[in-house]
Design a protein around this motif. Structure first.
Motif, PDB file in Angstrom:
ATOM      1  N   ALA A 101       0.833  -1.208   0.000  1.00  0.00           N
ATOM      2  CA  ALA A 101       0.000   0.000   0.000  1.00  0.00           C
ATOM      3  C   ALA A 101       0.871   1.264   0.000  1.00  0.00           C
ATOM      4  CB  ALA A 101      -0.927  -0.001   1.216  1.00  0.00           C
ATOM      5  N   LYS A 102       1.930   1.211   0.779  1.00  0.00           N
ATOM      6  CA  LYS A 102       2.820   2.368   0.880  1.00  0.00           C
ATOM      7  C   LYS A 102       3.504   2.617  -0.472  1.00  0.00           C
ATOM      8  CE  LYS A 102       6.460   4.093   3.919  1.00  0.00           C
ATOM      9  NZ  LYS A 102       7.698   3.995   3.129  1.00  0.00           N
ATOM     10  N   GLU A 103       3.970   1.526  -1.064  1.00  0.00           N
ATOM     11  CA  GLU A 103       4.641   1.643  -2.360  1.00  0.00           C
ATOM     12  C   GLU A 103       3.679   2.192  -3.426  1.00  0.00           C
ATOM     13  OE1 GLU A 103       6.378  -2.060  -3.658  1.00  0.00           O
ATOM     14  OE2 GLU A 103       7.377  -1.082  -5.377  1.00  0.00           O
ATOM     15  N   CYS A 104       2.439   1.707  -3.404  1.00  0.00           N
ATOM     16  CA  CYS A 104       1.442   2.173  -4.387  1.00  0.00           C
ATOM     17  C   CYS A 104       1.145   3.656  -4.183  1.00  0.00           C
ATOM     18  CB  CYS A 104       0.158   1.353  -4.279  1.00  0.00           C
ATOM     19  SG  CYS A 104       0.357  -0.332  -4.869  1.00  0.00           S
ATOM     20  N   MET A 105       1.025   4.063  -2.943  1.00  0.00           N
ATOM     21  CA  MET A 105       0.751   5.473  -2.655  1.00  0.00           C
ATOM     22  C   MET A 105       1.868   6.347  -3.230  1.00  0.00           C
ATOM     23  SD  MET A 105      -1.257   7.665  -1.466  1.00  0.00           S
ATOM     24  CE  MET A 105      -2.415   7.466  -0.165  1.00  0.00           C
ATOM     25  N   GLU A 106       3.118   5.934  -2.996  1.00  0.00           N
ATOM     26  CA  GLU A 106       4.265   6.761  -3.425  1.00  0.00           C
ATOM     27  C   GLU A 106       4.507   6.716  -4.931  1.00  0.00           C
ATOM     28  OE1 GLU A 106       7.457   5.212  -1.072  1.00  0.00           O
ATOM     29  OE2 GLU A 106       6.657   6.109   0.779  1.00  0.00           O
ATOM     30  N   LYS A 107       4.359   5.523  -5.509  1.00  0.00           N
ATOM     31  CA  LYS A 107       4.768   5.374  -6.911  1.00  0.00           C
ATOM     32  C   LYS A 107       3.620   5.475  -7.900  1.00  0.00           C
ATOM     33  CE  LYS A 107       8.844   2.585  -6.004  1.00  0.00           C
ATOM     34  NZ  LYS A 107       9.290   1.192  -5.894  1.00  0.00           N
ATOM     35  N   ILE A 108       2.390   5.313  -7.394  1.00  0.00           N
ATOM     36  CA  ILE A 108       1.260   5.267  -8.331  1.00  0.00           C
ATOM     37  C   ILE A 108       0.179   6.305  -7.998  1.00  0.00           C
ATOM     38  CG2 ILE A 108      -0.625   3.826  -9.203  1.00  0.00           C
ATOM     39  CD1 ILE A 108       1.286   1.397  -8.913  1.00  0.00           C
ATOM     40  N   PHE A 109      -0.334   6.282  -6.759  1.00  0.00           N
ATOM     41  CA  PHE A 109      -1.528   7.104  -6.484  1.00  0.00           C
ATOM     42  C   PHE A 109      -1.221   8.600  -6.548  1.00  0.00           C
ATOM     43  CE2 PHE A 109      -3.118   3.449  -3.500  1.00  0.00           C
ATOM     44  CZ  PHE A 109      -3.164   2.592  -4.578  1.00  0.00           C
ATOM     45  N   ILE A 110      -0.225   9.012  -5.765  1.00  0.00           N
ATOM     46  CA  ILE A 110       0.097  10.450  -5.756  1.00  0.00           C
ATOM     47  C   ILE A 110       0.641  10.898  -7.118  1.00  0.00           C
ATOM     48  CG2 ILE A 110       1.569  12.221  -4.671  1.00  0.00           C
ATOM     49  CD1 ILE A 110       1.050  10.760  -2.001  1.00  0.00           C
ATOM     50  N   PRO A 111       1.551  10.130  -7.723  1.00  0.00           N
ATOM     51  CA  PRO A 111       2.000  10.534  -9.061  1.00  0.00           C
ATOM     52  C   PRO A 111       0.861  10.650 -10.084  1.00  0.00           C
ATOM     53  CG  PRO A 111       3.508   8.906  -8.148  1.00  0.00           C
ATOM     54  CD  PRO A 111       2.339   8.984  -7.199  1.00  0.00           C
ATOM     55  N   THR A 112      -0.149   9.789  -9.979  1.00  0.00           N
ATOM     56  CA  THR A 112      -1.266   9.883 -10.930  1.00  0.00           C
ATOM     57  C   THR A 112      -2.061  11.166 -10.692  1.00  0.00           C
ATOM     58  OG1 THR A 112      -1.449   7.458 -11.050  1.00  0.00           O
ATOM     59  CG2 THR A 112      -3.368   8.740 -11.756  1.00  0.00           C
ATOM     60  N   MET A 113      -2.337  11.464  -9.427  1.00  0.00           N
ATOM     61  CA  MET A 113      -3.070  12.697  -9.112  1.00  0.00           C
ATOM     62  C   MET A 113      -2.286  13.923  -9.617  1.00  0.00           C
ATOM     63  SD  MET A 113      -4.066  14.125  -5.359  1.00  0.00           S
ATOM     64  CE  MET A 113      -2.375  14.542  -4.958  1.00  0.00           C
ATOM     65  N   ASN A 114      -0.986  13.908  -9.332  1.00  0.00           N
ATOM     66  CA  ASN A 114      -0.163  15.043  -9.766  1.00  0.00           C
ATOM     67  C   ASN A 114      -0.089  15.140 -11.289  1.00  0.00           C
ATOM     68  OD1 ASN A 114       0.338  15.724  -7.131  1.00  0.00           O
ATOM     69  ND2 ASN A 114       2.318  14.681  -7.009  1.00  0.00           N
ATOM     70  N   ALA A 115      -0.018  14.002 -11.939  1.00  0.00           N
ATOM     71  CA  ALA A 115       0.057  13.994 -13.407  1.00  0.00           C
ATOM     72  C   ALA A 115      -1.210  14.599 -14.004  1.00  0.00           C
ATOM     73  CB  ALA A 115       0.245  12.555 -13.911  1.00  0.00           C
ATOM     74  N   MET A 116      -2.353  14.242 -13.449  1.00  0.00           N
ATOM     75  CA  MET A 116      -3.614  14.798 -13.963  1.00  0.00           C
ATOM     76  C   MET A 116      -3.664  16.308 -13.722  1.00  0.00           C
ATOM     77  SD  MET A 116      -5.250  12.460 -15.538  1.00  0.00           S
ATOM     78  CE  MET A 116      -7.024  12.756 -15.620  1.00  0.00           C
ATOM     79  N   ASN A 117      -3.178  16.756 -12.574  1.00  0.00           N
ATOM     80  CA  ASN A 117      -3.118  18.206 -12.319  1.00  0.00           C
ATOM     81  C   ASN A 117      -2.207  18.887 -13.339  1.00  0.00           C
ATOM     82  OD1 ASN A 117      -4.842  18.107 -10.125  1.00  0.00           O
ATOM     83  ND2 ASN A 117      -3.189  17.857  -8.638  1.00  0.00           N
ATOM     84  N   ALA A 118      -1.046  18.270 -13.581  1.00  0.00           N
ATOM     85  CA  ALA A 118      -0.071  18.867 -14.507  1.00  0.00           C
ATOM     86  C   ALA A 118      -0.630  18.947 -15.923  1.00  0.00           C
ATOM     87  CB  ALA A 118       1.225  18.050 -14.488  1.00  0.00           C
ATOM     88  N   GLU A 119      -1.537  18.045 -16.252  1.00  0.00           N
ATOM     89  CA  GLU A 119      -2.160  18.052 -17.588  1.00  0.00           C
ATOM     90  C   GLU A 119      -3.408  18.933 -17.622  1.00  0.00           C
ATOM     91  OE1 GLU A 119      -1.042  16.220 -20.431  1.00  0.00           O
ATOM     92  OE2 GLU A 119       0.746  16.025 -19.151  1.00  0.00           O
ATOM     93  N   ASN A 120      -3.647  19.692 -16.557  1.00  0.00           N
ATOM     94  CA  ASN A 120      -4.871  20.501 -16.449  1.00  0.00           C
ATOM     95  C   ASN A 120      -6.129  19.669 -16.517  1.00  0.00           C
ATOM     96  OD1 ASN A 120      -4.193  23.151 -15.952  1.00  0.00           O
ATOM     97  ND2 ASN A 120      -3.504  23.413 -18.085  1.00  0.00           N
ATOM     98  N   ARG A 121      -6.053  18.501 -15.924  1.00  0.00           N
ATOM     99  CA  ARG A 121      -7.199  17.591 -15.918  1.00  0.00           C
ATOM    100  C   ARG A 121      -7.421  17.107 -14.479  1.00  0.00           C
ATOM    101  NH1 ARG A 121      -8.457  15.594 -21.131  1.00  0.00           N
ATOM    102  NH2 ARG A 121      -6.923  16.137 -22.707  1.00  0.00           N
ATOM    103  N   THR A 122      -7.478  18.038 -13.553  1.00  0.00           N
ATOM    104  CA  THR A 122      -7.634  17.660 -12.138  1.00  0.00           C
ATOM    105  C   THR A 122      -8.785  16.678 -11.965  1.00  0.00           C
ATOM    106  OG1 THR A 122      -6.674  19.693 -11.345  1.00  0.00           O
ATOM    107  CG2 THR A 122      -8.187  18.570  -9.829  1.00  0.00           C
ATOM    108  N   PHE A 123      -8.473  15.560 -11.316  1.00  0.00           N
ATOM    109  CA  PHE A 123      -9.473  14.501 -11.125  1.00  0.00           C
ATOM    110  C   PHE A 123     -10.111  14.645  -9.755  1.00  0.00           C
ATOM    111  CE2 PHE A 123     -11.391  10.552 -10.159  1.00  0.00           C
ATOM    112  CZ  PHE A 123     -11.698   9.930 -11.364  1.00  0.00           C
ATOM    113  N   LYS A 124     -11.436  14.763  -9.742  1.00  0.00           N
ATOM    114  CA  LYS A 124     -12.178  14.778  -8.473  1.00  0.00           C
ATOM    115  C   LYS A 124     -13.239  13.692  -8.537  1.00  0.00           C
ATOM    116  CE  LYS A 124     -11.945  19.720  -7.505  1.00  0.00           C
ATOM    117  NZ  LYS A 124     -12.755  20.802  -6.950  1.00  0.00           N
ATOM    118  N   GLY A 125     -13.253  12.834  -7.532  1.00  0.00           N
ATOM    119  CA  GLY A 125     -14.247  11.762  -7.524  1.00  0.00           C
ATOM    120  C   GLY A 125     -13.627  10.493  -6.996  1.00  0.00           C
ATOM    121  N   CYS A 126     -14.071   9.364  -7.558  1.00  0.00           N
ATOM    122  CA  CYS A 126     -13.493   8.085  -7.170  1.00  0.00           C
ATOM    123  C   CYS A 126     -12.543   7.642  -8.276  1.00  0.00           C
ATOM    124  CB  CYS A 126     -14.590   7.029  -6.983  1.00  0.00           C
ATOM    125  SG  CYS A 126     -13.930   5.385  -6.617  1.00  0.00           S
TER     126      CYS A 126
END
Ligand code: AMP
Ligand code: GLY
Length: 420
Positions: free
Chosen positions: A242-267
């Motif tokens: 879970a820790k590895e996924c949070m660091e390498k996948i979940f947060i990077p995905t959220m940040n990537a969507m923000n960087a693409e001007n596609r902020t994701f809100k929801g599930c």
């Protein structure tokens, strides 16, 4: 407060039942819902893809908050259309829903931001794809770019099967426009984990992990289905993973969507494979999973509407998202023959004693009598302190649901129980 839930399956029934715990809610409308939810929501005969009718209904009925649950309306921009008339929604806007709506988009996003996923190539030309398959490693995985009712993924064991899959998508257009582009990717191995998370673009809060059972028959044999059952938590998803996924996948995905001007809100749903080289993303979904929701929400302690609104308002970090201890299991009862040909229209009898545990997916009311009306008819969920107890309890409840030609897997959770 008047709430509207767009969608009509077992997932939506689970969302509605969980929302009902909030006493501020005076009425819940389901668009279109199904007959099996008639005790929990007011059914409105508007299809989930009919965005303009959804918007009109929301306006005319002074809806306070909307939950858009299925992929199609999200990808079509239902949230944008409702926001335009001033209605707050749970779910991503169109720009962000593309994370599920286009596999080419999501694969390129992962490559650009170094998020672990299978190696891949994208093709828009049939001949180029066929040529690539002459030398591609086998088995290989062929994915239609767009939405395909969960059927757009083919795992090809031979070169000929791979070519046939590509031809069926790109030339025969079995998934319509969704097959204009295809992704051909590396075949990965390892246990699969579904993680559904709340995110407001600033914080990601995962809910309890889960395991789907996609194949129709016991022992993970037979055809792929929309899901024959789920358990939670997934025993492969340890704290370290879970820790590895949070660091390498979940947060990077959220940040990537923000960087693409596609902020994701929801599930945001992470479909993960725990490969020998670490966790990798198999797919993103822009919504709650079905039937994962049927085990994940019963293990959510916090009030769902409060968390949903915090997600919409960007205040998720201030909102406590409490999960319950214990485990849950959901057994899907389907019409015999699903996912191929099946009969429906049979009387569906759900004993009062198990009503609270049943999430109906395919049923309709005919002159006041509930009848089966779909491949997956319903899911029966139980929660308990341990996974073994939850599985036994869910199968116990299955005996209190009756319809002709009922079919269900007998081994939901068996694999999970074998994990040490
Ligand atoms: P999806 O529709 O993307 O959820 O894919 C359906 C199923 O195909 C997944 O749950 C996996 O079991 C399998 N799958 C998808 N991509 C891969 C891959 N790259 N390697 C192995 N299996 C895959
Ligand atoms: N259970 C997989 C999905 O909802 O896509």
């Amino acid at each position: 407060m008047k709430i509207m839930v767009v969608g009509g399956g077992g997932r939506e029934h689970a969302i509605i039942k969980k929302l009902k715990e909030n006493k501020e809610i005076t009425e819940i409308f389901a668009l279109p819902g199904n007959g099996g939810m008639a005790n929990d929501a007011t059914l409105i005969n508007i299809a989930a893809k009919d965005i303009s009718a959804i918007v009109d209904f929301a306006k005319n009925n002074k809806i306070d908050y909307a939950v858009v649950a299925p992929d199609d309306p999200l990808v079509l921009g239902c949230v944008d259309a409702l926001n335009e008339i001033g209605i707050d929604c749970f779910g991503p806007n169109k720009a962000a829903a593309i994370i599920e709506g286009s596999k080419v988009f999501s694969k390129n996003l992962m490559k650009k931001y170094n998020i672990p996923t299978a190696e891949y190539e994208v093709f828009s030309d049939l001949d180029a794809a066929l040529k690539y398959l002459d030398t591609a490693p086998i088995p290989t995985v062929i994915k239609a770019d767009g939405l395909a009712l969960g059927k757009g993924v083919i795992i090809a064991e031979t070169r000929e099967d791979a070519k046939e899959a590509v031809r069926s998508m790109m030339a025969d257009k079995i998934f319509g426009e969704s097959g204009n582009n295809v992704v051909i990717e590396e075949f990965l191995t390892g246990p699969e984990v579904s993680v559904l998370s709340f995110t407001d673009g600033k914080t990601v809060v995962p809910m309890v992990s889960s395991m789907d059972h996609k194949r129709a028959l016991d022992g993970d044999r037979g055809l792929n289905t929309g899901g024959m059952g789920t358990i939670a938590p997934n025993p492969y998803y340890t704290e370290a993973v879970a820790k590895e996924c949070m660091e390498k996948i979940f947060i990077p995905t959220m940040n990537a969507m923000n960087a693409e001007n596609r902020t994701f809100k929801g599930c945001l749903y992470f479909g993960l494979m725990l490969t020998p080289k670490g966790p990798k993303v198999i797919e993103y979904n822009c919504r709650f999973g079905d039937p994962e929701t049927q085990v994940v929400l019963p293990l959510l302690e916090s009030d769902l509407l409060t968390v949903m609104k915090a997600t919409t308002n960007g205040t998720l970090s201030d909102c406590e998202v409490k999960l319950k201890n214990g485990a849950a299991a959901c057994v899907v009862m389907a019409s015999l023959g699903y996912p191929q040909k099946y009969e429906s229209g049979f009387d569906l009898i759900i004993d009062k004693s198990v009503e609270d545990s049943v999430y109906v997916a395919g049923a309709k009311l005919v002159d006041g009598t509930l009848k089966t009306a779909g491949g997956r008819v319903l899911g029966v969920t139980a929660t308990a302190e341990s996974l073994g107890e939850a599985i036994n309890a869910a199968y116990g409840k299955v005996n209190f649901v009756k319809f002709e030609n009922a079919y269900y897997r007998k081994d939901i959770g068996k694999k999970a129980m074998e994990v040490k």
